[in-house]
Scaffold this motif. Structure first.
Motif, PDB file in Angstrom:
ATOM      1  N   ARG A 188      76.350  36.152  53.431  1.00 23.70           N
ATOM      2  CA  ARG A 188      77.089  35.846  52.268  1.00 23.70           C
ATOM      3  C   ARG A 188      76.573  34.572  51.666  1.00 23.70           C
ATOM      4  O   ARG A 188      76.295  34.525  50.291  1.00 23.70           O
ATOM      5  CB  ARG A 188      78.516  35.642  52.333  1.00 23.70           C
ATOM      6  CG  ARG A 188      79.256  36.751  52.886  1.00 23.70           C
ATOM      7  CD  ARG A 188      80.776  37.022  53.055  1.00 23.70           C
ATOM      8  NE  ARG A 188      81.243  38.234  53.572  1.00 23.70           N
ATOM      9  CZ  ARG A 188      82.347  38.579  53.272  1.00 23.70           C
ATOM     10  NH1 ARG A 188      83.199  38.198  52.276  1.00 23.70           N
ATOM     11  NH2 ARG A 188      82.985  39.704  53.958  1.00 23.70           N
ATOM     12  N   MET A 189      76.335  33.451  52.236  1.00 23.28           N
ATOM     13  CA  MET A 189      75.650  32.294  51.855  1.00 23.28           C
ATOM     14  C   MET A 189      74.154  32.713  51.097  1.00 23.28           C
ATOM     15  O   MET A 189      73.857  32.273  50.121  1.00 23.28           O
ATOM     16  CB  MET A 189      75.228  31.546  53.119  1.00 23.28           C
ATOM     17  CG  MET A 189      76.452  30.545  53.067  1.00 23.28           C
ATOM     18  SD  MET A 189      76.172  29.354  54.495  1.00 23.28           S
ATOM     19  CE  MET A 189      75.086  28.222  53.767  1.00 23.28           C
ATOM     20  N   SER A 190      73.281  33.774  51.756  1.00 22.90           N
ATOM     21  CA  SER A 190      72.193  33.910  51.258  1.00 22.90           C
ATOM     22  C   SER A 190      72.013  34.683  49.996  1.00 22.90           C
ATOM     23  O   SER A 190      71.388  34.585  49.088  1.00 22.90           O
ATOM     24  CB  SER A 190      71.421  34.956  52.227  1.00 22.90           C
ATOM     25  OG  SER A 190      71.136  34.201  53.679  1.00 22.90           O
ATOM     26  N   SER A 191      73.199  35.516  49.923  1.00 25.49           N
ATOM     27  CA  SER A 191      73.477  36.350  48.777  1.00 25.49           C
ATOM     28  C   SER A 191      73.803  35.121  47.567  1.00 25.49           C
ATOM     29  O   SER A 191      73.233  35.262  46.270  1.00 25.49           O
ATOM     30  CB  SER A 191      74.559  37.375  48.705  1.00 25.49           C
ATOM     31  OG  SER A 191      74.913  38.008  47.573  1.00 25.49           O
ATOM     32  N   ALA A 192      74.853  34.324  47.748  1.00 24.55           N
ATOM     33  CA  ALA A 192      75.308  33.553  46.763  1.00 24.55           C
ATOM     34  C   ALA A 192      74.357  32.515  46.356  1.00 24.55           C
ATOM     35  O   ALA A 192      74.070  32.116  45.049  1.00 24.55           O
ATOM     36  CB  ALA A 192      76.411  32.555  47.408  1.00 24.55           C
ATOM     37  N   ILE A 193      73.351  32.080  47.220  1.00 26.24           N
ATOM     38  CA  ILE A 193      72.320  31.013  46.627  1.00 26.24           C
ATOM     39  C   ILE A 193      71.288  31.743  45.657  1.00 26.24           C
ATOM     40  O   ILE A 193      70.620  31.015  45.156  1.00 26.24           O
ATOM     41  CB  ILE A 193      71.566  30.552  47.901  1.00 26.24           C
ATOM     42  CG1 ILE A 193      70.800  29.339  47.450  1.00 26.24           C
ATOM     43  CG2 ILE A 193      70.616  31.424  48.382  1.00 26.24           C
ATOM     44  CD1 ILE A 193      71.970  28.056  47.006  1.00 26.24           C
ATOM     45  N   ARG A 194      71.183  33.248  45.846  1.00 20.07           N
ATOM     46  CA  ARG A 194      70.135  33.837  45.017  1.00 20.07           C
ATOM     47  C   ARG A 194      70.866  34.025  43.661  1.00 20.07           C
ATOM     48  O   ARG A 194      69.984  34.567  42.878  1.00 20.07           O
ATOM     49  CB  ARG A 194      69.628  35.244  45.819  1.00 20.07           C
ATOM     50  CG  ARG A 194      69.013  34.950  47.122  1.00 20.07           C
ATOM     51  CD  ARG A 194      68.608  36.161  47.670  1.00 20.07           C
ATOM     52  NE  ARG A 194      68.068  37.138  46.735  1.00 20.07           N
ATOM     53  CZ  ARG A 194      68.605  38.362  46.356  1.00 20.07           C
ATOM     54  NH1 ARG A 194      69.564  38.663  46.679  1.00 20.07           N
ATOM     55  NH2 ARG A 194      67.931  39.172  45.332  1.00 20.07           N
ATOM     56  N   ILE A 195      72.104  33.839  43.470  1.00 14.77           N
ATOM     57  CA  ILE A 195      72.672  34.076  41.894  1.00 14.77           C
ATOM     58  C   ILE A 195      71.727  33.056  40.970  1.00 14.77           C
ATOM     59  O   ILE A 195      71.374  31.938  41.339  1.00 14.77           O
ATOM     60  CB  ILE A 195      74.166  33.606  41.991  1.00 14.77           C
ATOM     61  CG1 ILE A 195      75.084  34.592  42.861  1.00 14.77           C
ATOM     62  CG2 ILE A 195      74.713  33.520  40.561  1.00 14.77           C
ATOM     63  CD1 ILE A 195      76.339  33.966  43.048  1.00 14.77           C
ATOM     64  N   PRO A 196      71.480  33.576  39.969  1.00 17.99           N
ATOM     65  CA  PRO A 196      70.564  32.877  39.048  1.00 17.99           C
ATOM     66  C   PRO A 196      71.083  31.419  38.779  1.00 17.99           C
ATOM     67  O   PRO A 196      72.155  31.316  38.172  1.00 17.99           O
ATOM     68  CB  PRO A 196      70.419  33.696  37.928  1.00 17.99           C
ATOM     69  CG  PRO A 196      70.627  35.169  38.470  1.00 17.99           C
ATOM     70  CD  PRO A 196      71.793  35.025  39.498  1.00 17.99           C
ATOM     71  N   GLY A 197      70.247  30.572  39.029  1.00 14.83           N
ATOM     72  CA  GLY A 197      70.392  29.200  38.742  1.00 14.83           C
ATOM     73  C   GLY A 197      71.131  28.587  39.768  1.00 14.83           C
ATOM     74  O   GLY A 197      71.078  27.317  39.798  1.00 14.83           O
ATOM     75  N   ALA A 198      71.849  29.073  40.959  1.00 16.58           N
ATOM     76  CA  ALA A 198      72.587  28.396  41.921  1.00 16.58           C
ATOM     77  C   ALA A 198      71.758  27.660  42.784  1.00 16.58           C
ATOM     78  O   ALA A 198      71.824  26.416  42.850  1.00 16.58           O
ATOM     79  CB  ALA A 198      73.030  29.558  42.889  1.00 16.58           C
ATOM     80  N   ALA A 199      70.474  27.959  43.153  1.00 20.43           N
ATOM     81  CA  ALA A 199      69.634  27.182  44.108  1.00 20.43           C
ATOM     82  C   ALA A 199      69.043  25.964  43.423  1.00 20.43           C
ATOM     83  O   ALA A 199      69.013  24.774  43.871  1.00 20.43           O
ATOM     84  CB  ALA A 199      68.555  27.851  44.630  1.00 20.43           C
ATOM     85  N   HIS A 200      68.656  25.967  42.052  1.00 23.14           N
ATOM     86  CA  HIS A 200      68.440  24.846  41.133  1.00 23.14           C
ATOM     87  C   HIS A 200      69.659  23.917  41.036  1.00 23.14           C
ATOM     88  O   HIS A 200      69.361  22.735  41.219  1.00 23.14           O
ATOM     89  CB  HIS A 200      67.803  25.127  39.866  1.00 23.14           C
ATOM     90  CG  HIS A 200      67.383  24.120  38.939  1.00 23.14           C
ATOM     91  ND1 HIS A 200      66.174  23.456  38.984  1.00 23.14           N
ATOM     92  CD2 HIS A 200      68.160  23.801  37.855  1.00 23.14           C
ATOM     93  CE1 HIS A 200      66.311  22.510  38.110  1.00 23.14           C
ATOM     94  NE2 HIS A 200      67.383  22.513  37.423  1.00 23.14           N
ATOM     95  N   CYS A 201      70.643  24.497  40.688  1.00 21.87           N
ATOM     96  CA  CYS A 201      71.763  23.567  40.380  1.00 21.87           C
ATOM     97  C   CYS A 201      72.132  22.760  41.794  1.00 21.87           C
ATOM     98  O   CYS A 201      72.496  21.676  41.682  1.00 21.87           O
ATOM     99  CB  CYS A 201      72.935  24.188  39.876  1.00 21.87           C
ATOM    100  SG  CYS A 201      72.447  24.594  38.347  1.00 21.87           S
ATOM    101  N   ALA A 202      72.022  23.435  42.819  1.00 24.68           N
ATOM    102  CA  ALA A 202      72.384  22.962  44.249  1.00 24.68           C
ATOM    103  C   ALA A 202      71.419  21.607  44.554  1.00 24.68           C
ATOM    104  O   ALA A 202      71.759  20.799  45.065  1.00 24.68           O
ATOM    105  CB  ALA A 202      72.233  23.983  45.286  1.00 24.68           C
ATOM    106  N   LEU A 203      70.213  21.816  44.332  1.00 26.92           N
ATOM    107  CA  LEU A 203      69.152  20.853  44.450  1.00 26.92           C
ATOM    108  C   LEU A 203      69.395  19.736  43.586  1.00 26.92           C
ATOM    109  O   LEU A 203      68.845  18.690  44.016  1.00 26.92           O
ATOM    110  CB  LEU A 203      67.928  21.388  44.307  1.00 26.92           C
ATOM    111  CG  LEU A 203      67.385  22.419  45.718  1.00 26.92           C
ATOM    112  CD1 LEU A 203      66.238  23.389  45.208  1.00 26.92           C
ATOM    113  CD2 LEU A 203      66.898  21.504  46.822  1.00 26.92           C
ATOM    114  N   GLU A 204      69.832  19.914  42.381  1.00 27.04           N
ATOM    115  CA  GLU A 204      69.815  18.900  41.444  1.00 27.04           C
ATOM    116  C   GLU A 204      71.012  17.744  41.909  1.00 27.04           C
ATOM    117  O   GLU A 204      70.913  16.444  41.599  1.00 27.04           O
ATOM    118  CB  GLU A 204      70.417  19.322  39.975  1.00 27.04           C
ATOM    119  CG  GLU A 204      69.314  19.912  39.198  1.00 27.04           C
ATOM    120  CD  GLU A 204      68.398  19.101  38.621  1.00 27.04           C
ATOM    121  OE1 GLU A 204      68.498  18.409  37.634  1.00 27.04           O
ATOM    122  OE2 GLU A 204      67.260  19.250  39.582  1.00 27.04           O
TER     123      GLU A 204
END
Length: 322
Positions: free
Chosen positions: A211-227
């Motif tokens: 479920r985490m792997s799916s959620a982090i692939r939502i468009p923009g989520a990985a970039h925002c997390a790293l911000e």
């Protein structure tokens, strides 16, 4: 084989003993999962997830606290899950404003905040910047920001555990790729790599990682997390960052519960115990049989400690095991 289609943000709205809502606060829309009595007099508990995660991380506490009579609300933080993903606002000031706005938007004048890792840092910031809105905080694997900064500079073991990943997050684009490649394997590896070996080998961990792997692939989520991590690093050399850490050194004079898994190799014991003058009413509890994700690895113990905090119990032991 990687999917050609990234998940829709609504894919994180898993069914369960909770209700999904959109709440507008601080100029953005936040997705929350809430449980508990509809009585507006029920005390509010707001649950904040950590890096590369989403609201689901609090599923155990969400239902358990609701059963105890609390209005429990697990949030997708700004940039995550099905919450808005604006291009800015990943600084400590704005994130605290999000939670302050959420409390008010839910119709409350105060709340207890519970946070893991980056979510814990938001708890600390909200308690300092909006003290009238915060009754108490419980943090999991999340030392006071000033104490963490001091530990990274002065403690070789903590610097070695924390700094490589933190510095890697500062690179452009590549960290996003590492988190999302192979259907989000980076988020899954973070979960399993920082959990206790026993829990990392369970079916629950495998399902949580999926479920985490799916959620982090939502468009923009990985970039925002790293911000979040990019602001924390880059602001050290800017006026807003220096001002933030100076304000954060104001003592948090409310009950604070600091939880750490005894097998956590990422946030070390000495770091958690630093900065007692910054939270004079703090109690440190070590959670047995758990690593960095203690609230998932040993949920009953973590929920019991949060319930004690909410009930105002005090056994007069500042440091103990659960």
């Amino acid at each position: 084989m990687a999917s050609n289609f990234p998940p829709d943000p609504s894919s994180v709205r898993y069914d369960g003993a909770w209700t999904h809502r959109d709440v507008h606060a601080n100029g953005i829309r936040l997705h929350v999962a809430s449980a508990g009595p509809g009585d507006p007099e029920a005390p509010l508990v707001v649950l904040l997830h950590g890096f590369a995660d989403f609201w689901w991380t609090w599923r155990h506490q969400l239902t358990a606290l609701a059963a105890l009579g609390y209005h429990a609300v697990a949030v997708d933080l700004r940039g995550y899950g099905d919450s808005d993903k604006p291009p800015r606002g990943y600084d400590g000031w704005t994130l605290a404003g999000d939670i302050a706005g959420l409390i008010r938007a839910l119709g409350y004048s105060s709340a207890t905040l519970v946070g893991h890792a980056d979510g814990g840092l938001v708890c600390w910031a909200t308690a300092v910047l909006h003290p009238r809105l915060v009754r108490a905080i419980a943090v999991v694997s999340s030392p006071h920001p000033a104490a963490l900064k001091s530990a990274v500079w002065r403690d070789h073991a903590q610097r070695r555990a924390f700094l490589p990943g933190f510095l890697n997050a500062q690179l452009p684009r590549y960290p996003e790729y590492r988190l999302t490649r192979d259907n989000g394997r980076g988020a899954a590896d973070l979960l399993t790599g920082r959990s206790s070996p026993a829990w990392a080998d369970t079916a629950e961990c495998a399902e949580t990682a999926r479920r985490m792997s799916s959620a982090i692939r939502i468009p923009g989520a990985a970039h925002c997390a790293l911000e979040y991590q990019r602001w924390a690093f880059r602001s050290q050399w800017r006026a807003d960052g220096r001002r933030f850490i100076a304000v954060m050194r104001k003592p948090v004079d409310i009950p604070v519960l600091s939880l750490r898994g005894e097998l956590d190799r990422y946030i070390l014991p000495n770091t958690v115990h630093r900065g007692s003058h910054l939270s004079p009413r703090r109690q440190v509890v070590t959670v047995r049989d758990a690593g960095h994700f203690a609230h998932q690895e040993n949920p009953d113990a973590v929920t019991a400690e949060i319930a004690k905090l909410l009930g105002g119990h005090d056994d007069r032991r500042p440091d103990r095991y659960a």
